[in-house]
Design an enzyme around this catalytic site. Structure first.
Site, PDB file in Angstrom:
ATOM      1  N   HIS A  38      23.092 -18.347 -72.248  1.00 21.81           N
ATOM      2  CA  HIS A  38      23.833 -18.312 -70.990  1.00 21.81           C
ATOM      3  C   HIS A  38      23.941 -16.892 -70.437  1.00 21.81           C
ATOM      4  O   HIS A  38      24.012 -16.697 -69.220  1.00 21.81           O
ATOM      5  CB  HIS A  38      25.221 -18.913 -71.184  1.00 21.81           C
ATOM      6  CG  HIS A  38      26.074 -18.203 -72.185  1.00 21.81           C
ATOM      7  ND1 HIS A  38      25.710 -18.079 -73.515  1.00 21.81           N
ATOM      8  CD2 HIS A  38      27.276 -17.557 -72.062  1.00 21.81           C
ATOM      9  CE1 HIS A  38      26.648 -17.401 -74.159  1.00 21.81           C
ATOM     10  NE2 HIS A  38      27.578 -17.067 -73.303  1.00 21.81           N
ATOM     11  N   TYR A  85      29.272 -12.548 -65.177  1.00 19.40           N
ATOM     12  CA  TYR A  85      28.246 -12.364 -66.207  1.00 19.40           C
ATOM     13  C   TYR A  85      27.100 -11.476 -65.713  1.00 19.40           C
ATOM     14  O   TYR A  85      26.564 -10.668 -66.467  1.00 19.40           O
ATOM     15  CB  TYR A  85      27.704 -13.718 -66.657  1.00 19.40           C
ATOM     16  CG  TYR A  85      28.514 -14.349 -67.762  1.00 19.40           C
ATOM     17  CD1 TYR A  85      28.162 -14.175 -69.094  1.00 19.40           C
ATOM     18  CD2 TYR A  85      29.644 -15.105 -67.478  1.00 19.40           C
ATOM     19  CE1 TYR A  85      28.900 -14.747 -70.120  1.00 19.40           C
ATOM     20  CE2 TYR A  85      30.394 -15.681 -68.496  1.00 19.40           C
ATOM     21  CZ  TYR A  85      30.018 -15.491 -69.808  1.00 19.40           C
ATOM     22  OH  TYR A  85      30.768 -16.042 -70.822  1.00 19.40           O
ATOM     23  N   HIS A 105      35.306 -19.914 -82.242  1.00 18.60           N
ATOM     24  CA  HIS A 105      35.412 -18.847 -81.252  1.00 18.60           C
ATOM     25  C   HIS A 105      36.757 -18.848 -80.547  1.00 18.60           C
ATOM     26  O   HIS A 105      37.302 -17.775 -80.234  1.00 18.60           O
ATOM     27  CB  HIS A 105      34.278 -19.019 -80.227  1.00 18.60           C
ATOM     28  CG  HIS A 105      34.294 -18.027 -79.105  1.00 18.60           C
ATOM     29  ND1 HIS A 105      34.180 -16.668 -79.304  1.00 18.60           N
ATOM     30  CD2 HIS A 105      34.403 -18.209 -77.753  1.00 18.60           C
ATOM     31  CE1 HIS A 105      34.211 -16.042 -78.129  1.00 18.60           C
ATOM     32  NE2 HIS A 105      34.344 -16.954 -77.179  1.00 18.60           N
ATOM     33  N   ASP A 108      37.036 -12.735 -75.547  1.00 17.12           N
ATOM     34  CA  ASP A 108      35.763 -13.010 -74.891  1.00 17.12           C
ATOM     35  C   ASP A 108      35.661 -12.177 -73.615  1.00 17.12           C
ATOM     36  O   ASP A 108      35.740 -10.961 -73.661  1.00 17.12           O
ATOM     37  CB  ASP A 108      35.662 -14.528 -74.638  1.00 17.12           C
ATOM     38  CG  ASP A 108      34.293 -14.983 -74.185  1.00 17.12           C
ATOM     39  OD1 ASP A 108      33.429 -15.162 -75.052  1.00 17.12           O
ATOM     40  OD2 ASP A 108      34.096 -15.164 -72.967  1.00 17.12           O
ATOM     41  N   ARG A 109      35.467 -12.791 -72.440  1.00 12.86           N
ATOM     42  CA  ARG A 109      35.356 -12.025 -71.197  1.00 12.86           C
ATOM     43  C   ARG A 109      36.597 -11.166 -70.969  1.00 12.86           C
ATOM     44  O   ARG A 109      36.498 -10.034 -70.497  1.00 12.86           O
ATOM     45  CB  ARG A 109      35.161 -12.961 -69.993  1.00 12.86           C
ATOM     46  CG  ARG A 109      34.059 -13.980 -70.115  1.00 12.86           C
ATOM     47  CD  ARG A 109      32.717 -13.364 -70.419  1.00 12.86           C
ATOM     48  NE  ARG A 109      32.234 -12.529 -69.309  1.00 12.86           N
ATOM     49  CZ  ARG A 109      31.141 -11.770 -69.392  1.00 12.86           C
ATOM     50  NH1 ARG A 109      30.450 -11.722 -70.521  1.00 12.86           N
ATOM     51  NH2 ARG A 109      30.753 -11.065 -68.347  1.00 12.86           N
TER      52      ARG A 109
END
Length: 297
Positions: free
Chosen positions: A157, A217, A277, A112-113
């Site tokens: 988001h 983000y 996920h 992910d990030r």
């Protein structure tokens, strides 16, 4: 007491001016750094890290802005100046961390990030990153290009936290546990994969990091896109062996993730994992095996 990865030693390592990372380290052998995603901390790697530590030096940091790592304030307010949480900045943290621990070259896996940080590290520091694994993510440039129409609602988001400073932070802070808990609930196929104490640790960490998470983000809707586009235009690609994993969305995916990654990496293996996920927590044995296979290439 905050959960920890059993058998790992914890320390704080300075990586930039005024920024130290919380990091768990164990094992011996060729090094691999594991980077967590949202809304998690280094704890997401607890099972995979313990497995890999049998024959590798395993390094699990909290990214800047997350967990128990430092959270510098992002003060700039233009699209091109959000550099404190640019993935380029966060990637430099990881290279500095590994170097401080005695490793000039290392393998890197991110979810992910953390995968976006790993991707940027591999582009910016190809002489340092020996192997790259990216879990359930697309490069930032591609992500914004494939999200369109009603299917983009799943990424609400991303758009919320891309807004100018102020409103996103206020909205999320006002309902922090519900906001971050929402993703822990809907992105997992097996709720038991994130036990109560770990879930609490994630929510506690996020509650104290709203401004820095939003800044992370926000950078991905601005400066990170510019960096990706510049590399794409210049023909810069990933030079090391790359493994890209995605959860099994089936026909609902709506795009060819393997093709998108292959455009960035000539030495690519793409695999689909049957889980949600949070694959390192839901299918840790599969992930550990896939990472081990990558390290033999």
């Amino acid at each position: 007491m905050t959960p920890a990865i059993a058998g790992f030693d914890y320390q704080r390592v300075p990586v930039a001016d005024g920024v130290s990372l919380n990091v768990a380290v164990a094992g011996s052998g060729t090094p691999i750094v594991l980077l967590h995603g949202f809304p998690q901390t280094h704890l997401m790697w607890r099972h995979v890290a313990a497995d890999l530590a049998a024959d590798h030096t395993v390094i699990c940091p909290d990214l800047r802005g997350y967990g128990a790592s430092d959270k510098p304030t992002e003060t700039e307010h233009t699209e091109t100046e959000h550099t404190v949480y640019a993935k380029r900045t966060m990637a430099a943290d990881i290279v500095a961390l590994a170097r401080a621990l005695g490793h000039e070259r290392f393998a890197l896996a991110g979810h992910d990030r953390g995968a976006l940080v790993a991707f940027r590290a591999a582009l910016d520091h190809p002489e340092v990153i020996t192997h790259l694994a990216v879990l359930d993510v697309l490069p930032t440039l591609d992500m914004w290009q494939v999200m369109r129409g009603t299917s983009a609602a799943v990424g609400f988001h991303l758009y919320l936290m891309a807004q100018p400073p102020g409103l996103p932070e206020q909205m999320i802070a006002a309902t922090s546990d519900a906001f971050f808990g929402h993703f822990l609930d809907i992105w997992t196929n097996d709720p038991q994969a994130i036990p109560a104490d770990v879930r609490t640790a994630y929510l506690d960490a996020c509650r104290g990091a709203v401004p820095s998470i939003v800044a992370d983000y926000r950078a991905s809707a601005g400066i990170d896109v510019l960096h990706d586009q510049a590399d794409w235009d210049a023909g810069n690609r990933l030079r090391m062996p790359v493994t890209a994993l995605q959860q099994d969305w089936g026909a609902a995916l709506g795009f060819d993730a393997a093709a998108l990654w292959r455009a960035w990496a000539s030495d690519l293996r793409h695999e689909t994992v049957t889980c949600g996920h949070f694959m390192a927590e839901e299918a840790p044995a599969d992930i550990a095996k896939i990472v081990r296979d990558l390290l033999t290439r």
